[in-house]
Design an enzyme around this catalytic site. Structure first.
Site, PDB file in Angstrom:
ATOM      1  N   ASN A 121       0.836  -1.192   0.000  1.00 29.26           N
ATOM      2  CA  ASN A 121       0.000   0.000   0.000  1.00 29.26           C
ATOM      3  C   ASN A 121       0.878   1.251   0.000  1.00 29.26           C
ATOM      4  OD1 ASN A 121      -2.689  -1.247  -0.046  1.00 29.26           O
ATOM      5  ND2 ASN A 121      -2.009  -2.176   1.875  1.00 29.26           N
ATOM      6  N   SER A 122       0.578   2.239   0.841  1.00 34.05           N
ATOM      7  CA  SER A 122       1.269   3.532   0.728  1.00 34.05           C
ATOM      8  C   SER A 122       2.724   3.502   1.169  1.00 34.05           C
ATOM      9  CB  SER A 122       0.513   4.599   1.537  1.00 34.05           C
ATOM     10  OG  SER A 122      -0.722   4.905   0.918  1.00 34.05           O
ATOM     11  N   THR A 123       3.178   2.450   1.826  1.00 32.48           N
ATOM     12  CA  THR A 123       4.600   2.394   2.182  1.00 32.48           C
ATOM     13  C   THR A 123       5.476   2.300   0.933  1.00 32.48           C
ATOM     14  OG1 THR A 123       4.656  -0.023   2.411  1.00 32.48           O
ATOM     15  CG2 THR A 123       4.059   1.263   4.371  1.00 32.48           C
TER      16      THR A 123
ATOM     17  N   SER B 217      -0.097  11.348   2.096  1.00 29.41           N
ATOM     18  CA  SER B 217      -0.196  10.090   1.351  1.00 29.41           C
ATOM     19  C   SER B 217      -1.058  10.255   0.102  1.00 29.41           C
ATOM     20  CB  SER B 217      -0.759   8.985   2.251  1.00 29.41           C
ATOM     21  OG  SER B 217      -0.381   7.716   1.777  1.00 29.41           O
TER      22      SER B 217
END
Length: 587
Positions: free
Chosen positions: A391-393, A440
């Protein structure tokens, strides 16, 4: 048995069986009878290959692990509720995904049900056969016993085999795993010692000498495990034919007389005419066969059936090729045992911790790495190696890639808002790397990826060793609960490599991304990190918080992953901060 594994098992086992059928159909003239039977052992190997415990055979290197003692474990509960930390927010885009886990469970349930039914059926048949054997009476005719002993000596068989007779059978058979029995029809003592009896005894004893009696159990087990594959059932029948022909060839070699060989064929026909097939034939080795198999055996006997040395050499060559065919299947099943959603932790100094007071459930994990000690501290070692969507990592590396490719530059990271109305108000404006990372902003990083291009992203992910490196899920969504997956352990290793710039990136690019990750500082410690929330079909299912803490004495890298019913990045961050505080890393 998942859908993917089922398809793999069906494909590879069926392919091996198909090769055997091809060899039997077009190369039979080049095979000696015994070697034709040996072909089926390669099928046996291919059938058992999917069920071998690769993990126990040293296929993966063990990690160096120390179990953390109880007095060192953290003993504080998770504090639930909203956080006052400004950066601790969840910005996630819900994606629609088909849940295949239900299908996998259904397939596994059906396979296990078939397995249980097969085991029960075989157990019932075995019980009936044992009942028949126990009710049989010993042969008391001295002439028959003497002939039996002579045949054993001729075949160099020393082990005791119990010779019995039963009125329940019309055809002789041999049976038994630990104790072997040779059962003759009850009429045998009335007929006395005959040439036909000698042929029968030699046939059944050759089954024993060639270990057909014992190998039969493994073939039967393979058929039970692959009950869903009709080709396996057909292969079972053809294997039995080749086994009988191999036994016939061995008997004919023992007789070593053309006329007596023909008499041996007449013996088979004699018992075929007066016998009724037992329904127990999956365990026994009767001299008779089905009509179609009987015809092939008689034709072989009438042809003489003695293999030349040249045929044996060809048989060996064919078997070597088949051995290679089965061997090349090992990597496929090793990959099934170690799929790409599992990271292989190898050669690491790992200490396992109990943080269950912080991390509830079996699906949560935490990894901490001390750069000074070069040591990992892990809660839930199994889940820490499990790859899931980043995901956003992933945006950390999206930013670094864009900087390396010149799409953005340090101090010039602005991107114009495209005018679309996104679900979060902070997204609906122009962004730079600092604001895009803090809020994000998904569209910002998707835009960067589009300009970098698929080929270059694939290349750089391979250079970074980023998880499974799979971007097949589409250029906009491969990191959003899609094809790209990474484990918490890998997240920590990547952050360490990023921090040390082991990627060989421009130092100013590393510095730019690092600055965008800075969250807070207190008491001389600086916290860097990135949250990530996976929302599938409107439900938060995957929460990440990864980052590092710089202190005066050490730099610590961490990754927390939650996969419970309400897993969010903010929840993962909150738990991480409490663990770091307890460890006196960031207070």
């Amino acid at each position: 048995m998942t859908l993917v594994r089922l398809l793999l098992v069906l494909t590879l086992s069926s392919a091996t069986i198909g090769i055997i059928f091809f060899i039997r159909r077009f190369l039979a003239a080049h095979l000696a009878p015994a070697w034709r039977y040996y072909l089926w052992f390669f099928v046996l190997g291919a059938l058992f290959l999917p069920f071998l415990p690769f993990k126990r055979f040293g296929m993966a290197e063990p990690i160096s692990m120390h179990k953390m003692t109880g007095h060192n474990a953290v003993n504080h509960s998770i504090l639930s509720g909203p956080s006052n930390t400004g950066w601790m927010n969840d910005f996630g885009s819900s994606v629609t995904r088909m849940d295949v886990s239900l299908l996998d469970r259904l397939i596994n349930g059906i396979w296990i049900s078939g397995l249980v039914i097969g085991i029960l059926a075989v157990s019932f048949t075995l019980w009936k056969l044992m009942k028949l054997v126990r009710s049989a009476h010993p042969i008391r005719d001295e002439g028959i016993n003497e002939l039996f002993g002579h045949c054993k000596v001729q075949l160099s068989i020393r082990k005791k085999i119990k010779l019995k007779q039963s009125s329940s059978v019309t055809s002789p058979f041999i049976f038994g795993l630990f104790q072997t029995y040779l059962i003759l029809p009850a009429t045998v003592e009335k007929e006395g010692v005959t040439r036909e009896l000698k042929h029968v005894l030699l046939h059944e004893l050759h089954h024993y000498k060639s270990r057909h009696v014992h190998w039969n159990y493994l073939f039967l087990l393979a058929r039970i495990l692959h009950w869903f594959n009709p080709l396996v059932w057909h292969a079972w029948k053809e294997m039995r034919l080749d086994r009988e022909i191999a036994c016939d060839a061995a008997v004919m070699k023992s007789l070593n007389d053309v006329e007596e060989n023909l008499d041996y064929g007449r013996t088979i026909l004699y018992y075929a005419e007066k016998s009724k097939q037992l329904r127990l034939d999956q365990f026994i080795h009767p001299i008779i066969s089905s009509k179609s198999h009987l015809k092939q055996r008689i034709l072989y006997i009438a042809a003489g059936g003695f293999p030349a040395k040249k045929r044996i050499r060809k048989s060996v060559a064919i078997l070597i090729i088949l051995g290679l065919v089965v061997t090349i299947q090992v990597p496929a099943f090793r990959a099934a045992a170690f799929p790409d959603d599992q990271y292989h932790i190898q050669g690491k100094d790992v200490e396992e911790e109990d943080l269950s007071d912080f991390l509830k459930g079996d699906s949560s994990s935490f990894v901490l790495y001390s750069m000074q000690k070069d040591k990992y501290y892990v809660h839930n070692i199994e889940q820490s190696a499990q790859r899931v969507s980043p995901n956003s990592t992933y945006k950390i590396y999206s930013a670094l890639t864009a900087l390396e490719e010149g799409i953005i530059r340090p101090g010039a990271t602005n991107r114009n808002w495209d005018g679309n109305n996104y679900e979060y108000g902070t997204w609906n404006q122009n962004q730079d790397l600092q604001s895009a990372m803090r809020n994000s902003v998904t569209w910002y990083f998707q835009d960067l990826d589009q300009q970098v291009g698929k080929q270059q992203i694939q290349k750089l992910l391979a250079e970074y060793h980023y998880g499974n490196e799979d971007i097949s899920g589409g250029m906009r969504d491969f990191w959003l609960e899609s094809s790209l997956r990474i484990s918490p352990f890998e997240q920590v290793e990547l952050l360490r490599n990023f921090y040390r710039n082991e990627f060989g990136a421009a130092p100013e690019n590393i510095k730019e991304v690092k600055a965008s990750l800075m969250l807070a500082q207190k008491h001389g410690a600086v916290l860097y990190g990135k949250t990530g929330t996976g929302i599938v079909n409107g439900k938060a299912a995957n929460g990440w918080f990864i980052g590092f803490v710089e202190t005066n004495s050490d730099t610590y890298f961490f990754a927390t992953n939650l996969r419970d019913g309400n897993a969010t990045g903010s929840k993962a961050a909150e738990i991480t901060l409490r663990i770091l505080k307890e460890k006196q890393i960031y207070q």
